[in-house]
Design a protein around this motif. Structure first.
Motif, short mmCIF file in Angstrom:
data_model
loop_
_atom_site.label_atom_id
_atom_site.label_comp_id
_atom_site.label_asym_id
_atom_site.label_seq_id
_atom_site.Cartn_x
_atom_site.Cartn_y
_atom_site.Cartn_z
N ARG A 29 0.85 -1.19 0.00
CA ARG A 29 0.00 0.00 0.00
C ARG A 29 0.89 1.24 0.00
N SER A 30 0.38 2.28 -0.64
CA SER A 30 1.12 3.53 -0.74
C SER A 30 0.15 4.66 -1.06
N PRO A 31 0.38 5.85 -0.52
CA PRO A 31 -0.44 7.00 -0.91
C PRO A 31 -0.31 7.35 -2.38
N ARG A 32 0.69 6.80 -3.05
CA ARG A 32 0.87 7.03 -4.48
C ARG A 32 -0.06 6.16 -5.32
N LEU A 33 -0.69 5.15 -4.69
CA LEU A 33 -1.59 4.24 -5.41
C LEU A 33 -2.93 4.15 -4.68
N PRO A 34 -3.63 5.25 -4.56
CA PRO A 34 -4.89 5.23 -3.81
C PRO A 34 -5.93 4.34 -4.46
N GLY A 35 -6.58 3.53 -3.64
CA GLY A 35 -7.63 2.65 -4.15
C GLY A 35 -7.14 1.38 -4.80
N GLN A 36 -5.83 1.19 -4.89
CA GLN A 36 -5.27 0.01 -5.54
C GLN A 36 -4.42 -0.82 -4.58
N GLU A 37 -4.70 -0.71 -3.29
CA GLU A 37 -3.91 -1.39 -2.29
C GLU A 37 -3.98 -2.92 -2.46
N LEU A 38 -2.88 -3.56 -2.21
CA LEU A 38 -2.85 -5.02 -2.12
C LEU A 38 -2.88 -5.34 -0.62
N ASP A 39 -4.07 -5.48 -0.07
CA ASP A 39 -4.19 -5.70 1.37
C ASP A 39 -5.25 -6.75 1.72
N ASP A 40 -5.69 -7.51 0.72
CA ASP A 40 -6.70 -8.54 0.92
C ASP A 40 -6.01 -9.90 1.00
N VAL A 41 -6.12 -10.55 2.15
CA VAL A 41 -5.43 -11.83 2.34
C VAL A 41 -5.96 -12.90 1.39
N GLU A 42 -7.28 -12.95 1.20
CA GLU A 42 -7.84 -13.97 0.30
C GLU A 42 -7.38 -13.75 -1.14
N ALA A 43 -7.33 -12.50 -1.57
CA ALA A 43 -6.88 -12.21 -2.93
C ALA A 43 -5.40 -12.56 -3.09
N ALA A 44 -4.60 -12.27 -2.07
CA ALA A 44 -3.19 -12.63 -2.12
C ALA A 44 -3.02 -14.15 -2.19
N GLY A 45 -3.82 -14.87 -1.41
CA GLY A 45 -3.76 -16.32 -1.45
C GLY A 45 -4.14 -16.88 -2.80
N ALA A 46 -5.18 -16.31 -3.41
CA ALA A 46 -5.61 -16.76 -4.73
C ALA A 46 -4.51 -16.52 -5.76
N GLU A 47 -3.84 -15.38 -5.66
CA GLU A 47 -2.76 -15.07 -6.61
C GLU A 47 -1.59 -16.03 -6.42
N LEU A 48 -1.26 -16.32 -5.17
CA LEU A 48 -0.15 -17.22 -4.90
C LEU A 48 -0.47 -18.63 -5.40
N ARG A 49 -1.71 -19.08 -5.21
CA ARG A 49 -2.09 -20.40 -5.69
C ARG A 49 -2.11 -20.47 -7.21
N ALA A 50 -2.50 -19.38 -7.87
CA ALA A 50 -2.47 -19.34 -9.33
C ALA A 50 -1.03 -19.44 -9.84
N PHE A 51 -0.13 -18.77 -9.16
CA PHE A 51 1.29 -18.86 -9.51
C PHE A 51 1.80 -20.28 -9.30
N GLN A 52 1.41 -20.88 -8.18
CA GLN A 52 1.81 -22.25 -7.88
C GLN A 52 1.27 -23.22 -8.94
#
Length: 303
Positions: A29-52
């Motif tokens: 997260r950054s004030p330079r990217l408002p509204g585009q934060e990567l802070d959702d654990v489920e979404a992060a998990g889905a992305e990691l599983r897709a990579f796997q």
């Protein structure tokens, strides 16, 4: 004991790291990217599983201090998926932080970095720093000096955000020339955004690792030059210096949001790389080189 990579679940033998996304973000997260934060654990998990599912076995997260790195969640995701995850300490450009925080931590950065690298339960495995556009301001120099001290105390590699891929030689002059960090312990990021082969060849010749990270975006449409750069480096004998990463920095860029996301590296780029430069080259870039670049301590440089 051979070289190890420090992951969020502990040290693993470098040769067991596997197929690696050498620069990405599960949380950011950054004030330079408002509204585009990567802070959702489920979404992060889905992305990691897709990579796997695409064959990925390791992810190096370059999110530094104060930008929502969520180390405990990284460890939980690594445990749940079996994917090796490397976390970062360090500091980004000043624009990503409140002035009060920078002032508070200014004189203890080395202490903070070393603590992140050496104290659990979730330890960092690299130090992230950042340059500016075609140069280094006072903040960048101060942070890099602290990172160099932390490196000398721990042997941790230093990963460098180069703004639009610029300033690589200035960074090497400072980190390696003035501050004594061995070039083999430095990873230069975003070089695909400034496809200056003269700079690439010099940086590789000095011994640094070169990260080409992320598909083209609206402000750096350079995919069409990527294979020319990789071919030139390989032909010059620098195949052992190349790293590839996805650098997913916004929610919209994730594969679940119809962006390229982490799987892009293995579903799209790796087959093209194999067809163009061969399986041995692809294995080196995705497996052998990351194991060397992100090893803790000071492994033998046998590129």
């Amino acid at each position: 004991m051979g070289p190890v990579v420090r992951t969020v679940l502990g040290d693993v033998p470098a040769e067991e790291l596997g197929v690696c996304d050498a620069h990405d973000h599960l949380f950011l997260r950054s004030p330079r990217l408002p509204g585009q934060e990567l802070d959702d654990v489920e979404a992060a998990g889905a992305e990691l599983r897709a990579f796997q599912a695409a064959g990925g076995q390791a992810v190096v997260q370059w999110t530094p201090r104060g930008m929502g790195r969520r180390r405990a969640d990284l460890a939980a995701l690594a445990s749940a998926t079996g994917v090796h995850v490397v976390a970062a300490t360090g500091l980004h450009q000043a624009v990503h932080y409140e002035r009060e925080r920078l002032d508070r931590d200014r004189d203890r950065l080395t202490e903070l970095f070393v603590r992140d690298l050496t104290h659990g339960p979730v330890r960092a495995g690299l130090i992230k720093v950042a340059g500016g556009f075609h140069g280094l301001d006072g903040h960048a120099r101060h942070v890099m000096a602290a990172a160099a001290q932390a490196h000398h105390a721990t042997g941790a590699p230093i990963a460098v955000h180069l703004e639009l891929g610029t300033g690589a030689l200035d960074v090497l002059d400072l980190l390696c020339g003035e501050l004594g960090v061995p070039p083999v312990r430095v990873v230069l990021g975003h070089l695909n955004r400034s496809p200056d082969l003269r700079v690439h060849l010099r940086a590789a010749g000095e011994g640094a690792f070169l990260a080409f990270d992320g598909p083209s975006r609206s402000h750096h449409a350079t995919d069409w030059r990527l294979f020319d750069a990789l071919t030139a480096l390989a032909e010059a004998g620098h195949a052992g210096r190349i790293l590839l990463g996805g650098d997913t920095t916004t929610a919209a860029a994730r594969s679940a949001a119809d962006g390229p996301g982490m799987p892009y590296l293995l579903r799209t780029l790796r087959p093209a790389l194999t067809a163009e430069l061969g399986e041995d080259f692809a294995h080196r870039v995705f497996v052998t080189n990351p194991a060397r670049a992100f090893a803790a301590g000071r492994p033998r440089d046998d590129a």
